[in-house]
Design an enzyme around this catalytic site. Structure first.
Site, PDB file in Angstrom:
ATOM      1  N   LYS A   1      14.624   7.161 -10.499  1.00  0.00           N
ATOM      2  CA  LYS A   1      14.054   5.814 -10.366  1.00  0.00           C
ATOM      3  C   LYS A   1      12.544   5.803 -10.611  1.00  0.00           C
ATOM      4  O   LYS A   1      12.049   5.006 -11.414  1.00  0.00           O
ATOM      5  CB  LYS A   1      14.341   5.254  -8.962  1.00  0.00           C
ATOM      6  CG  LYS A   1      15.803   5.151  -8.600  1.00  0.00           C
ATOM      7  CD  LYS A   1      15.997   4.594  -7.206  1.00  0.00           C
ATOM      8  CE  LYS A   1      15.330   5.389  -6.105  1.00  0.00           C
ATOM      9  NZ  LYS A   1      15.867   6.753  -5.928  1.00  0.00           N
ATOM     10  N   SER A   2      11.817   6.650  -9.907  1.00  0.00           N
ATOM     11  CA  SER A   2      10.354   6.661 -10.045  1.00  0.00           C
ATOM     12  C   SER A   2       9.939   7.071 -11.449  1.00  0.00           C
ATOM     13  O   SER A   2       8.995   6.505 -12.021  1.00  0.00           O
ATOM     14  CB  SER A   2       9.730   7.607  -9.015  1.00  0.00           C
ATOM     15  OG  SER A   2       9.954   7.127  -7.710  1.00  0.00           O
TER      16      SER A   2
ATOM     17  N   ALA B   1       2.138   2.385  -3.110  1.00  0.00           N
ATOM     18  CA  ALA B   1       2.972   3.394  -2.445  1.00  0.00           C
ATOM     19  C   ALA B   1       3.223   2.980  -1.004  1.00  0.00           C
ATOM     20  O   ALA B   1       2.296   2.582  -0.292  1.00  0.00           O
ATOM     21  CB  ALA B   1       2.280   4.755  -2.505  1.00  0.00           C
TER      22      ALA B   1
ATOM     23  N   HIS C   1       4.725  13.337  -5.838  1.00  0.00           N
ATOM     24  CA  HIS C   1       4.665  12.056  -6.544  1.00  0.00           C
ATOM     25  C   HIS C   1       3.261  11.823  -7.111  1.00  0.00           C
ATOM     26  O   HIS C   1       3.110  11.379  -8.253  1.00  0.00           O
ATOM     27  CB  HIS C   1       5.051  10.899  -5.620  1.00  0.00           C
ATOM     28  CG  HIS C   1       6.519  10.604  -5.600  1.00  0.00           C
ATOM     29  ND1 HIS C   1       7.112   9.796  -6.541  1.00  0.00           N
ATOM     30  CD2 HIS C   1       7.503  10.996  -4.759  1.00  0.00           C
ATOM     31  CE1 HIS C   1       8.407   9.707  -6.285  1.00  0.00           C
ATOM     32  NE2 HIS C   1       8.665  10.431  -5.204  1.00  0.00           N
TER      33      HIS C   1
ATOM     34  N   ALA D   1       0.993  14.074  -7.891  1.00  0.00           N
ATOM     35  CA  ALA D   1       0.726  15.030  -8.975  1.00  0.00           C
ATOM     36  C   ALA D   1       1.462  14.643 -10.252  1.00  0.00           C
ATOM     37  O   ALA D   1       0.947  14.845 -11.361  1.00  0.00           O
ATOM     38  CB  ALA D   1       1.122  16.438  -8.538  1.00  0.00           C
TER      39      ALA D   1
END
Length: 196
Positions: free
Chosen positions: A15-16, A38, A54, A56
């Site tokens: 998803k991300s 976030a 996330h 990075a």
């Protein structure tokens, strides 16, 4: 890209990553910017590692704003016609309200925030890509609180989907994207026969 877009799927479904691909496409146009909103909170080492991973992995040039509870305020503050907002994710936003690590759920505040989101999205200047988990396909949870959470996430996903032009279901890293159909409006465009 349609005004708003909801991406749902299971954990580790991509998803991300898909939201980032959409955002990178948006950012290619001159003057376009991306802000990730976030919602995660680092309450333990495992969550701290997830958040760090996330951050990075996020593409260079994306701004990040943390909004574990007041999502509407963050969306309003960052909104601009040339700025895409990526909300990652609705699942943790709901968790922060209904299953807080420090205290009791704030149900009245949650309902007010959710109603505020519903009012805000049609007038927001920015397009928004929402990321959320689809948790209702698994085994029925044993505990009453977890069942209530699963129900509430299903309602939240439906509420947001109704405000979006497109919906993507992520399966094993692969996106299945469709226009959102307004099932409550009999005059809305319907899928072609065989597309259902």
């Amino acid at each position: 890209m349609s005004a708003h877009h909801l991406i749902v799927g299971g954990q580790r479904s991509g998803k991300s990553r898909h939201a980032e691909r959409l955002a990178l496409r948006w950012a290619r146009s001159p003057g376009h910017q991306v802000t990730v909103i976030a919602t995660a909170q680092a309450h333990d080492d495992e969550m701290r590692e997830r958040i760090a991973r996330h951050r990075a992995d996020r593409p260079a040039g994306f701004d990040t704003v943390e909004a574990p509870l007041r999502l509407c305020d963050a969306l309003r503050a960052q909104s601009s016609p040339r700025r895409l907002l990526v909300v990652d994710c609705l699942t943790l936003w709901l968790t922060n309200w209904l299953m807080p690590m420090d205290g009791a759920p704030r149900l009245d505040d949650w309902r007010a925030e959710c109603a505020g989101l519903q009012r805000l999205l049609p007038q927001l200047a920015s397009p928004v890509v929402f990321v959320s988990n689809e948790v209702g396909w698994g085994v029925m949870p044993m505990g009453r609180e977890v069942r209530a959470y699963v129900d509430e996430l299903g309602r939240l996903n439906q509420l947001v989907a109704r405000q979006c032009g497109e919906l993507t279901l992520m399966v094993a890293g692969q996106p299945w994207t469709r226009p959102v159909i307004d099932v409550e409006n009999p005059h809305s465009p319907q899928p072609l026969e065989g597309d259902q």
